[in-house]
Design a protein around this motif. Structure first.
Motif, PDB file in Angstrom:
ATOM      1  N   VAL A   1       0.831  -1.205   0.000  1.00 50.64           N
ATOM      2  CA  VAL A   1       0.000   0.000   0.000  1.00 50.64           C
ATOM      3  C   VAL A   1       0.867   1.257   0.000  1.00 50.64           C
ATOM      4  N   GLN A   2       1.908   1.269   0.825  1.00 57.24           N
ATOM      5  CA  GLN A   2       2.791   2.430   0.869  1.00 57.24           C
ATOM      6  C   GLN A   2       3.482   2.657  -0.468  1.00 57.24           C
ATOM      7  N   SER A   3       3.911   1.566  -1.092  1.00 58.48           N
ATOM      8  CA  SER A   3       4.559   1.691  -2.398  1.00 58.48           C
ATOM      9  C   SER A   3       3.572   2.208  -3.437  1.00 58.48           C
ATOM     10  N   MET A   4       2.337   1.741  -3.371  1.00 61.53           N
ATOM     11  CA  MET A   4       1.307   2.255  -4.282  1.00 61.53           C
ATOM     12  C   MET A   4       1.151   3.756  -4.131  1.00 61.53           C
ATOM     13  N   GLU A   5       1.061   4.214  -2.884  1.00 63.44           N
ATOM     14  CA  GLU A   5       0.909   5.646  -2.643  1.00 63.44           C
ATOM     15  C   GLU A   5       2.113   6.416  -3.173  1.00 63.44           C
ATOM     16  N   ASP A   6       3.306   5.851  -2.977  1.00 62.04           N
ATOM     17  CA  ASP A   6       4.521   6.516  -3.456  1.00 62.04           C
ATOM     18  C   ASP A   6       4.508   6.706  -4.969  1.00 62.04           C
TER      19      ASP A   6
ATOM     20  N   GLY B   1      -8.079 -15.033   5.753  1.00 61.63           N
ATOM     21  CA  GLY B   1      -8.530 -16.077   6.658  1.00 61.63           C
ATOM     22  C   GLY B   1      -7.599 -16.403   7.796  1.00 61.63           C
ATOM     23  N   THR B   2      -6.500 -15.659   7.919  1.00 60.91           N
ATOM     24  CA  THR B   2      -5.583 -15.893   9.037  1.00 60.91           C
ATOM     25  C   THR B   2      -5.492 -14.625   9.877  1.00 60.91           C
ATOM     26  N   PRO B   3      -5.197 -14.746  11.161  1.00 58.18           N
ATOM     27  CA  PRO B   3      -5.077 -13.551  12.005  1.00 58.18           C
ATOM     28  C   PRO B   3      -4.041 -12.569  11.487  1.00 58.18           C
ATOM     29  N   GLU B   4      -2.928 -13.088  10.936  1.00 58.27           N
ATOM     30  CA  GLU B   4      -1.865 -12.214  10.440  1.00 58.27           C
ATOM     31  C   GLU B   4      -2.379 -11.314   9.317  1.00 58.27           C
ATOM     32  N   LYS B   5      -3.069 -11.916   8.351  1.00 55.82           N
ATOM     33  CA  LYS B   5      -3.560 -11.129   7.218  1.00 55.82           C
ATOM     34  C   LYS B   5      -4.699 -10.194   7.629  1.00 55.82           C
ATOM     35  N   LEU B   6      -5.593 -10.713   8.449  1.00 56.04           N
ATOM     36  CA  LEU B   6      -6.732  -9.896   8.868  1.00 56.04           C
ATOM     37  C   LEU B   6      -6.282  -8.662   9.652  1.00 56.04           C
ATOM     38  N   ASN B   7      -5.338  -8.850  10.558  1.00 58.48           N
ATOM     39  CA  ASN B   7      -4.872  -7.737  11.386  1.00 58.48           C
ATOM     40  C   ASN B   7      -4.109  -6.704  10.560  1.00 58.48           C
ATOM     41  N   GLU B   8      -3.275  -7.168   9.657  1.00 60.98           N
ATOM     42  CA  GLU B   8      -2.512  -6.214   8.854  1.00 60.98           C
ATOM     43  C   GLU B   8      -3.427  -5.441   7.907  1.00 60.98           C
ATOM     44  N   PHE B   9      -4.386  -6.144   7.312  1.00 65.40           N
ATOM     45  CA  PHE B   9      -5.321  -5.464   6.430  1.00 65.40           C
ATOM     46  C   PHE B   9      -6.143  -4.429   7.204  1.00 65.40           C
ATOM     47  N   ALA B  10      -6.529  -4.775   8.430  1.00 65.80           N
ATOM     48  CA  ALA B  10      -7.285  -3.847   9.263  1.00 65.80           C
ATOM     49  C   ALA B  10      -6.493  -2.571   9.525  1.00 65.80           C
ATOM     50  N   GLN B  11      -5.198  -2.706   9.709  1.00 63.40           N
ATOM     51  CA  GLN B  11      -4.364  -1.534   9.991  1.00 63.40           C
ATOM     52  C   GLN B  11      -4.302  -0.592   8.795  1.00 63.40           C
ATOM     53  N   VAL B  12      -4.138  -1.123   7.585  1.00 63.06           N
ATOM     54  CA  VAL B  12      -4.069  -0.238   6.416  1.00 63.06           C
ATOM     55  C   VAL B  12      -5.441   0.330   6.090  1.00 63.06           C
ATOM     56  N   LEU B  13      -6.493  -0.461   6.330  1.00 63.87           N
ATOM     57  CA  LEU B  13      -7.835   0.029   6.067  1.00 63.87           C
ATOM     58  C   LEU B  13      -8.183   1.201   6.980  1.00 63.87           C
ATOM     59  N   ALA B  14      -7.706   1.150   8.213  1.00 67.03           N
ATOM     60  CA  ALA B  14      -8.002   2.230   9.173  1.00 67.03           C
ATOM     61  C   ALA B  14      -7.451   3.569   8.696  1.00 67.03           C
TER      62      ALA B  14
END
Length: 483
Positions: free
Chosen positions: A437-442, A464-477
């Motif tokens: 996401v950061q690279s996209m913005e750049d 479907g895994t906690p790792e992916k769900l949590n990281e996606f939640a952070q960028v979505l926020a």
């Protein structure tokens, strides 16, 4: 699944990706010779001003002791080219627009003039906008402190005092030496308001009537088989900023109903359709009534909508007929629906690393306005093919650099229409989603849509895994949303 349809290619081919060398560009080496079409004496050969400064100067010229040229590739805001202003000796440096912006509007039309600037060292840079109709009607100036390494946005708002007036622009800094530079890039002069009105996003940036943001990247997803994402959003703690859905030609009513719900929830609908007829038939006008009906229904919605027709066309037929279809449909959709952005979505891999018949030069629609170029690029590290796990990381920034450079040459915004990471990638590189996401913005990407579905998938992409769900939640926020 009724109405939802996906093409089969998920970029499943093995990739040997070019790794770009991203180095800082020294200001002193930024200036390159201007192409012949950019010389002041050949202004008639230039295209309509785009503000990207990729191949010509958009009618800008130096005044007094100032000179203007195009920068080398890499010095621009998204690693491309920019307008360079310099002076022959110590003193002020300025560039003025010989071309006139505006020209077809009603009295009272509100405009926003925005650009990005940077300079050798920190210094004041002023953008002056004059409204002219026979004589100067008004003048507004905005000054910002430009910096040597970071781009700074400068914006002037102006409401036209007369119908069909024009705007003349000037960029000026009070003091440069002969070895110093002022760079200008991504200039836009855009009207606001009217049917399908523009608005402001939750991050404070503006968007146009078709939902194209002035800054920021929408974060969102396709979820299940056009499944209501409410439960997912409750897990994530935020609404999706953009939502991908997929329909056949018989699914217009369902698509409009879903888009209505999405807009009410603050989601930007991004809809893919498989048209009701073949590419050739659509290009020849057989589907015009269908396309017009779709556009009219979408135009009645309370907010922007993005649409695409037959995404990921590679290996599905004569690609030139697909191109003809896009060229035929774009003016119909955009002409009827001022709130709808026309998007074209391809895989990305085929365009940069595959069969030359699918190169962007060969397949990109010609002679029509496309609002967004979409690419479906996945992080395939950890995907299993023929019983063997692929442990090579896809170079996402390498893709983005190529896309951004190309997009500026055709004056189109770009986005990830689909993307995903494997479960293993999320474990081995926990920040992969955030990094992408950061690279996209750049590189100027305006939307990131995660493919949270098992449909037609070649790897475990779902959140479907906690790792992916949590990281996606952070960028979505941190994503901008519609208001």
């Amino acid at each position: 699944m009724q109405d939802a349809e996906k093409t089969k290619n998920k970029n499943g081919l093995v990739r040997w990706l070019w790794l770009p060398v991203l180095a800082a560009v020294l200001m002193a080496s930024a200036v390159a010779a201007v192409p012949t079409s950019a010389q002041p004496g050949t202004a008639a050969k230039e295209t309509v001003p785009t503000g990207t400064f990729e191949s010509h100067l958009d009618g800008f010229a130096g005044v007094g002791g100032s000179r203007v040229k195009l920068s080398r590739t890499g010095a621009g805001r998204n690693h491309s080219r920019a307008l360079v202003v310099r002076t022959k000796k110590h003193g002020p440096a300025a560039a003025v627009s010989k071309r006139k912006f505006g020209g077809a509007h009603a009295k009272g039309t509100a405009y926003v003039v925005r650009a990005w600037v940077r300079s050798t060292g920190q210094r004041a840079v002023a953008l002056r906008v004059r409204e002219v109709k026979g004589h100067t009607l008004q003048t507004k100036t905005r000054t910002v402190n430009a910096k040597g390494r970071a781009w700074t946005r400068v914006k002037v708002k102006m409401t036209a005092k007369a119908a069909n007036s024009v705007f003349k622009l000037r960029f000026r800094t009070p003091s440069l030496t002969s070895g110093q530079r002022l760079l200008v890039d991504d200039l836009r002069v855009t009207p606001r308001g009217g049917k399908g009105a523009a608005g402001t996003l939750t991050n404070g940036c503006s968007r146009d009537a078709r939902g194209i943001p002035a800054c920021g990247t929408y974060i969102g997803a396709a979820h299940g088989g056009n499944t209501d994402p409410t439960a997912l959003e409750q897990q994530l703690g935020s609404k999706l900023a953009v939502r991908r859905t997929y329909y056949t030609g018989t699914g217009v009513s369902s698509a409009v109903k879903t888009a209505t719900t999405d807009l009410a929830a603050g989601r930007l609908p991004w809809i893919s359709f498989k048209p009701p007829y073949s590419w050739t038939e659509m290009a020849d006008g057989k589907g015009d009534a269908w396309a017009s009906d779709l556009a009219q229904r979408l135009a009645a919605l309370d907010g922007p909508v993005w649409v695409a027709f037959h995404h990921e066309p590679e290996n599905d037929g004569d690609i030139q007929e697909w191109r003809r279809m896009q060229e035929h449909l774009a003016p119909i959709i955009r002409g009827i629906a001022p709130n709808v952005a026309f998007t074209v979505i391809v895989t990305g891999w085929h365009q940069f690393y595959g069969d030359p018949q699918y190169s962007l030069a060969n397949i990109w629609p010609r002679g029509v306005k496309i609002d967004v170029a979409g690419f479906d690029i996945y992080q395939e590290y950890g995907a299993v093919k023929d019983g063997k796990m692929d442990l090579r990381w896809v170079d996402m920034p390498g893709y983005f650099q190529k896309i951004a450079a190309w997009a500026r040459t055709v004056d189109v915004d770009w986005a990830l229409g689909e993307t995903g990471i494997t479960d293993k990638a999320a474990v081995d590189r926990p920040t992969e989603i955030a990094n992408t996401v950061q690279s996209m913005e750049d590189f100027g990407g305006i939307a990131y849509s995660y493919f949270d579905s098992e449909l037609n998938s070649t790897a475990p992409w779902t959140l479907g895994t906690p790792e992916k769900l949590n990281e996606f939640a952070q960028v979505l926020a941190g994503s901008p949303h519609l208001r």
